[in-house]
Design a protein around this motif. Structure first.
Motif, mmCIF file in Angstrom:
data_model
loop_
_atom_site.group_PDB
_atom_site.id
_atom_site.type_symbol
_atom_site.label_atom_id
_atom_site.label_comp_id
_atom_site.label_asym_id
_atom_site.label_seq_id
_atom_site.Cartn_x
_atom_site.Cartn_y
_atom_site.Cartn_z
ATOM 1 N N ARG A 34 0.539 -1.095 -0.057
ATOM 2 C CA ARG A 34 -0.018 -0.285 -0.238
ATOM 3 C C ARG A 34 0.956 1.363 -0.577
ATOM 4 O O ARG A 34 1.721 1.419 0.363
ATOM 5 N N SER A 35 0.795 2.492 -0.753
ATOM 6 C CA SER A 35 1.814 3.320 -0.679
ATOM 7 C C SER A 35 0.610 4.667 -0.527
ATOM 8 O O SER A 35 -1.049 3.656 0.240
ATOM 9 N N ALA A 36 1.352 5.545 0.185
ATOM 10 C CA ALA A 36 0.956 6.999 0.391
ATOM 11 C C ALA A 36 1.213 8.609 0.175
ATOM 12 O O ALA A 36 2.690 7.609 -0.121
ATOM 13 N N PRO A 37 0.679 9.394 -0.152
ATOM 14 C CA PRO A 37 1.424 9.862 -0.818
ATOM 15 C C PRO A 37 2.393 10.809 0.146
ATOM 16 O O PRO A 37 2.858 10.591 1.063
ATOM 17 N N GLY A 38 3.688 11.164 -0.912
ATOM 18 C CA GLY A 38 4.264 12.472 0.218
ATOM 19 C C GLY A 38 5.119 11.328 0.594
ATOM 20 O O GLY A 38 5.839 11.955 1.921
ATOM 21 N N GLY A 39 5.880 9.989 0.545
ATOM 22 C CA GLY A 39 6.159 9.211 1.418
ATOM 23 C C GLY A 39 6.896 7.918 1.576
ATOM 24 O O GLY A 39 6.065 7.174 0.113
ATOM 25 N N GLU A 43 4.435 -0.849 5.274
ATOM 26 C CA GLU A 43 4.433 -1.825 4.001
ATOM 27 C C GLU A 43 5.790 -2.026 2.953
ATOM 28 O O GLU A 43 5.948 -2.858 2.604
ATOM 29 N N GLN A 44 5.955 -0.682 2.667
ATOM 30 C CA GLN A 44 6.912 -0.587 1.949
ATOM 31 C C GLN A 44 8.166 -0.854 2.310
ATOM 32 O O GLN A 44 8.765 -1.051 1.473
ATOM 33 N N ARG A 45 8.157 -0.315 3.119
ATOM 34 C CA ARG A 45 9.748 0.396 3.866
ATOM 35 C C ARG A 45 10.070 -1.124 4.193
ATOM 36 O O ARG A 45 11.100 -1.263 4.163
ATOM 37 N N VAL A 46 9.357 -2.143 5.073
ATOM 38 C CA VAL A 46 9.206 -3.260 4.999
ATOM 39 C C VAL A 46 9.643 -4.192 4.034
ATOM 40 O O VAL A 46 10.927 -5.230 3.801
#
Length: 226
Positions: A34-39, A43-46
């Protein structure tokens, strides 16, 4: 023996060189989920961290780029860097960190370009193009991804640092003074700081001694490394 260069970001460039300095992995890894605006989301970082962990192998010589001064989105950037550093450590490896300016210095790309009094800051697309051109000029290397190009340069620095630390080469084997200075700053940061201080004093003082005196001082400092 492998030399690993890492350019951390939401899209992280990774290049691995074999013992002869040839690329065996050139990739960009991105966090999935799952993505989020501006960062970058947790979930993505892991996901990004896990991908790096799978790439690394025991015995790898790892170098990663540090956080740039004045970096935007500092909290997100710090989380990415910290997470990737944790993966390197969990793999049982150590790493060297290199400043973004030093990466560019290794291929003779300056932050400011132009004539004295008319210099402009090299940034954005122009900076990426300059680094890509410099990598091609110095190493005959090119890639479609700017992140991979940066990671390749970092991997080449890791290779050079390893060679000097293990006495496979000495600093004088590197013909380009800016490359010698980058290597020196990593293997002996305190000694390099003293060298920089002395160099600034020579630049600022009124000239009164022959050039040979200055050259002798610099050679003495370099000799002290080994």
């Amino acid at each position: 023996m492998r030399f690993v260069g890492i350019d951390p970001a939401t899209t992280t460039g990774v290049v691995i060189l074999d013992a002869d300095g040839n690329p065996i992995l050139e990739t960009v890894i991105r966090g999935k989920g799952r993505s989020a605006p501006g960062g970058i989301t947790q979930e993505q970082r892991v996901s990004l961290e896990n991908q790096l962990y799978k790439i690394l192998q025991p015995g790898d010589q790892v170098m990663k780029e540090g956080i740039a001064n004045g970096s935007q989105m500092l909290i997100t950037t710090a989380k990415i860097h910290g997470g990737l550093e944790s993966m390197i450590t969990r793999k049982g490896l150590t790493f060297d960190e290199i400043a973004p300016l030093a990466v560019k210095k290794f291929v003779d790309v300056a932050s400011w370009v132009g004539e004295p009094g008319k210099k402009v800051l090299l940034k954005g697309k122009a900076k990426k193009q300059a680094v890509a051109a410099a990598a091609l000029e110095h190493f005959g290397y090119q890639h479609t991804s700017d992140d991979v190009v940066d990671a390749y340069i970092i991997a080449k620095i890791a290779e050079a640092v390893y060679q000097v630390r293990n006495r496979e080469k000495i600093l004088d084997d590197f013909e380009l003074i800016y490359q010698r200075e980058v290597i020196w700053s990593i293997i002996d940061p305190d000694g390099y700081k003293e060298y920089e201080k002395a160099k600034k004093k020579k630049t600022n003082k009124r000239r009164g001694k022959p050039a040979a005196t200055d050259s002798h001082t610099q050679n003495t400092e370099q000799t002290c490394l080994f």
